[in-house]
Write a protein that holds these residues in place. Structure first.
Motif, PDB file in Angstrom:
ATOM      1  N   ARG A  33     -22.583  37.812  58.925  1.00 35.49           N
ATOM      2  CA  ARG A  33     -21.905  37.703  57.629  1.00 35.49           C
ATOM      3  C   ARG A  33     -22.913  37.492  56.504  1.00 35.49           C
ATOM      4  O   ARG A  33     -22.777  38.080  55.429  1.00 35.49           O
ATOM      5  CB  ARG A  33     -20.883  36.581  57.690  1.00 35.49           C
ATOM      6  CG  ARG A  33     -19.690  36.945  58.569  1.00 35.49           C
ATOM      7  CD  ARG A  33     -18.734  35.808  58.798  1.00 35.49           C
ATOM      8  NE  ARG A  33     -17.557  36.282  59.534  1.00 35.49           N
ATOM      9  CZ  ARG A  33     -16.670  35.495  60.112  1.00 35.49           C
ATOM     10  NH1 ARG A  33     -16.804  34.180  60.056  1.00 35.49           N
ATOM     11  NH2 ARG A  33     -15.632  36.010  60.751  1.00 35.49           N
ATOM     12  N   ALA A  34     -23.925  36.682  56.755  1.00 35.33           N
ATOM     13  CA  ALA A  34     -24.949  36.463  55.725  1.00 35.33           C
ATOM     14  C   ALA A  34     -25.707  37.746  55.422  1.00 35.33           C
ATOM     15  O   ALA A  34     -26.175  37.952  54.294  1.00 35.33           O
ATOM     16  CB  ALA A  34     -25.923  35.376  56.182  1.00 35.33           C
ATOM     17  N   ALA A  35     -25.822  38.621  56.403  1.00 37.10           N
ATOM     18  CA  ALA A  35     -26.538  39.879  56.230  1.00 37.10           C
ATOM     19  C   ALA A  35     -25.667  40.963  55.610  1.00 37.10           C
ATOM     20  O   ALA A  35     -26.133  42.096  55.431  1.00 37.10           O
ATOM     21  CB  ALA A  35     -27.074  40.359  57.575  1.00 37.10           C
ATOM     22  N   GLY A  36     -24.413  40.635  55.310  1.00 35.13           N
ATOM     23  CA  GLY A  36     -23.507  41.622  54.740  1.00 35.13           C
ATOM     24  C   GLY A  36     -22.933  42.576  55.760  1.00 35.13           C
ATOM     25  O   GLY A  36     -22.457  43.660  55.412  1.00 35.13           O
ATOM     26  N   ALA A  37     -22.961  42.173  57.027  1.00 39.00           N
ATOM     27  CA  ALA A  37     -22.477  43.035  58.105  1.00 39.00           C
ATOM     28  C   ALA A  37     -21.198  42.496  58.727  1.00 39.00           C
ATOM     29  O   ALA A  37     -20.935  42.725  59.919  1.00 39.00           O
ATOM     30  CB  ALA A  37     -23.554  43.184  59.179  1.00 39.00           C
ATOM     31  N   ALA A  38     -20.372  41.809  57.940  1.00 40.68           N
ATOM     32  CA  ALA A  38     -19.135  41.228  58.474  1.00 40.68           C
ATOM     33  C   ALA A  38     -18.226  42.254  59.140  1.00 40.68           C
ATOM     34  O   ALA A  38     -17.634  41.973  60.183  1.00 40.68           O
ATOM     35  CB  ALA A  38     -18.390  40.488  57.370  1.00 40.68           C
ATOM     36  N   LEU A  77     -34.432  37.091  59.080  1.00 45.08           N
ATOM     37  CA  LEU A  77     -35.429  36.646  60.051  1.00 45.08           C
ATOM     38  C   LEU A  77     -35.798  35.178  59.878  1.00 45.08           C
ATOM     39  O   LEU A  77     -35.827  34.409  60.849  1.00 45.08           O
ATOM     40  CB  LEU A  77     -36.686  37.512  59.937  1.00 45.08           C
ATOM     41  CG  LEU A  77     -37.885  37.096  60.807  1.00 45.08           C
ATOM     42  CD1 LEU A  77     -37.524  37.123  62.276  1.00 45.08           C
ATOM     43  CD2 LEU A  77     -39.084  37.993  60.524  1.00 45.08           C
ATOM     44  N   ALA A  78     -36.084  34.750  58.655  1.00 45.13           N
ATOM     45  CA  ALA A  78     -36.533  33.373  58.443  1.00 45.13           C
ATOM     46  C   ALA A  78     -35.458  32.375  58.843  1.00 45.13           C
ATOM     47  O   ALA A  78     -35.729  31.392  59.547  1.00 45.13           O
ATOM     48  CB  ALA A  78     -36.932  33.173  56.978  1.00 45.13           C
ATOM     49  N   ALA A  79     -34.220  32.620  58.407  1.00 44.03           N
ATOM     50  CA  ALA A  79     -33.124  31.697  58.726  1.00 44.03           C
ATOM     51  C   ALA A  79     -32.834  31.694  60.224  1.00 44.03           C
ATOM     52  O   ALA A  79     -32.570  30.638  60.815  1.00 44.03           O
ATOM     53  CB  ALA A  79     -31.875  32.082  57.941  1.00 44.03           C
ATOM     54  N   THR A  80     -32.897  32.870  60.845  1.00 42.78           N
ATOM     55  CA  THR A  80     -32.642  32.953  62.280  1.00 42.78           C
ATOM     56  C   THR A  80     -33.704  32.190  63.067  1.00 42.78           C
ATOM     57  O   THR A  80     -33.393  31.451  64.020  1.00 42.78           O
ATOM     58  CB  THR A  80     -32.612  34.424  62.737  1.00 42.78           C
ATOM     59  OG1 THR A  80     -31.587  35.116  62.048  1.00 42.78           O
ATOM     60  CG2 THR A  80     -32.373  34.523  64.234  1.00 42.78           C
ATOM     61  N   THR A  81     -34.958  32.359  62.684  1.00 36.59           N
ATOM     62  CA  THR A  81     -36.051  31.671  63.379  1.00 36.59           C
ATOM     63  C   THR A  81     -35.892  30.160  63.282  1.00 36.59           C
ATOM     64  O   THR A  81     -36.045  29.437  64.281  1.00 36.59           O
ATOM     65  CB  THR A  81     -37.398  32.097  62.784  1.00 36.59           C
ATOM     66  OG1 THR A  81     -37.548  33.516  62.936  1.00 36.59           O
ATOM     67  CG2 THR A  81     -38.550  31.385  63.482  1.00 36.59           C
ATOM     68  N   THR A  82     -35.565  29.670  62.103  1.00 35.76           N
ATOM     69  CA  THR A  82     -35.373  28.230  61.911  1.00 35.76           C
ATOM     70  C   THR A  82     -34.240  27.704  62.782  1.00 35.76           C
ATOM     71  O   THR A  82     -34.366  26.672  63.451  1.00 35.76           O
ATOM     72  CB  THR A  82     -35.082  27.921  60.435  1.00 35.76           C
ATOM     73  OG1 THR A  82     -36.205  28.341  59.644  1.00 35.76           O
ATOM     74  CG2 THR A  82     -34.826  26.442  60.218  1.00 35.76           C
TER      75      THR A  82
END
Length: 408
Positions: free
Chosen positions: A37-42, A102-107
């Protein structure tokens, strides 16, 4: 007997999972949904979840070996832990699917990993899972999602038609995860416009589904609004919270979510295939053109408007009914068809300003007829379409639960 066996297997504790962290799978599943959803792929979140959940299942199952794999796996390291493998696979899949996050996923993945014990088994498991996810993603390359929309609007030379293109055109022709083809369970055509069935359906939705209806009750309107979601959003928001049997380990949890995600996405493929095979008109189109269907029992209403706006794709069959029935079939395999000790709860549709409360049912299948009613009462589907959609969802769900990720 088969259903009882499935329930018993799902409830079995697993050897080799890291103690106390069986819900790493649920954490990663939830992260995958938020990230899509954050990536705009809802709109394609169910696709992402299917990849992530299958990657977690295959990686963990390669270590524990309880079930048949979705894809054949390489031999895992002897000291690899299944929970760490699930984490590595799920996080790698999320990263590859949504590079913008990528950054949010890694965290987030590092935070989940911090709950696992440090050591060679965890390191080996994560590395194995990452490789397993990469192989699955490679196998899905070119599966048809995102193909150019070549829908051809029906018109005559020089005649205006609305210009926004409908959705799900690419989904209708893409490679399923479990079905043999998009058309494997394609239903027969909608009713003839001169039939008694069409007369019944036309007049029912015309009377009760109108925005100005005088026969729809407040309770019926509330039911419509509860189910007014964007595609399968409500199931995606709620399914990770299903009260599963006590003692489920990493592989069992991943298996349940993978079956569920596969059912939702393959049901979407099957219903999209049928929609574009028949290209049947929505009630707002049919009712405003009731004088051209060749049926004396269907009168035109030139200003008729549905209670809710129809999604931009053909009417037949009912999409919510198809995915809802597929979801129910998978949950019944896990929890049984009888009365539940803890009711099944689904969150309401997510829309701005909506305050509808969650709803619960004592039996899994009790919510399926409610969906069908809501789509008719909302003015966007005919009764026959809801019945056909429910049957299609049941067929997809049954196929998946009886052919995929089976016990060894």
């Amino acid at each position: 007997m088969r259903k009882m066996l499935l329930v018993a297997i799902l409830a079995t504790g697993l050897i080799g999972s890291l103690p106390g962290r069986a819900d790493v799978v649920g954490d990663v599943h939830d992260l995958a949904l938020r990230t899509a959803r954050a990536a705009g792929a809802a709109p394609t979140a169910a696709y992402s979840l299917t990849i992530v959940d299958l990657a977690m299942f295959d990686a963990a199952n390669a270590i524990e070996g309880q079930y048949q794999p979705y894809r054949t796996q390489s031999q895992p390291p002897s000291d690899a832990h299944a929970t760490a493998a699930a984490l590595g696979a799920g996080c790698a899949a999320i990263t590859r699917l949504h590079l913008s996050q990528l950054a949010a996923t890694t965290t987030a993945c590092d935070a989940i990993a911090a709950t696992l014990p440090a050591g060679a088994g965890t390191t080996a498991g994560r590395s194995f899972g990452e490789a397993s996810a990469g192989a699955l993603l490679a196998a899905r390359q070119g599966d048809g999602l995102g193909a150019p929309n070549q829908y051809r609007p029906a018109t005559a030379p020089g005649v205006y038609v609305p210009t926004p293109l409908p959705i799900l055109v690419d989904v209708a022709a893409m490679k399923p995860f479990a079905l043999s083809s998009p058309s494997q369970f394609r239903p027969g055509p909608p009713p003839a416009l001169t039939s008694d069935l069409w007369t019944r359906d036309f007049n029912e939705v015309k009377a009760i589904g109108s925005r100005a209806s005088t026969v729809r009750t407040p309770e019926q309107t509330a039911t419509v609004m509860f189910w007014t979601s964007n595609g399968p959003q409500q199931y995606l928001d709620s399914i990770a919270g299903v009260p599963l049997p006590v003692g489920m380990g990493t592989v069992d949890r991943a298996r349940f979510l993978a079956l569920q995600s596969m059912a939702i996405w393959d049901a979407s493929i099957a219903l999209a295939d049928a929609k574009y095979a028949y290209n049947f008109w929505r009630p707002v189109t049919a009712i405003r053109n009731g004088d051209i269907d060749g049926n004396a029992g269907t009168d035109r209403d030139p200003g008729w408007v549905a209670l809710i706006d129809a999604p931009p794709h053909p009417e037949y069959p009912c999409a919510h009914c198809t995915t809802g029935a597929a979801v129910a079939t998978i949950v019944v395999a896990a929890l049984g068809a009888g009365e539940l000790a803890t009711p099944l709860t689904l969150k309401p549709a997510d829309a701005a300003g909506r305050t509808t409360a969650a709803r619960s049912w004592k039996r899994v299948t009790d919510f399926v007829p409610e969906i069908a009613n809501a789509r008719v009462w909302g003015g966007i589907h005919y009764r026959n379409s809801t019945e056909v959609g429910t049957a299609l969802g049941n067929a997809v769900g049954h196929w998946i639960v009886t052919t995929q990720l089976l016990p060894r």
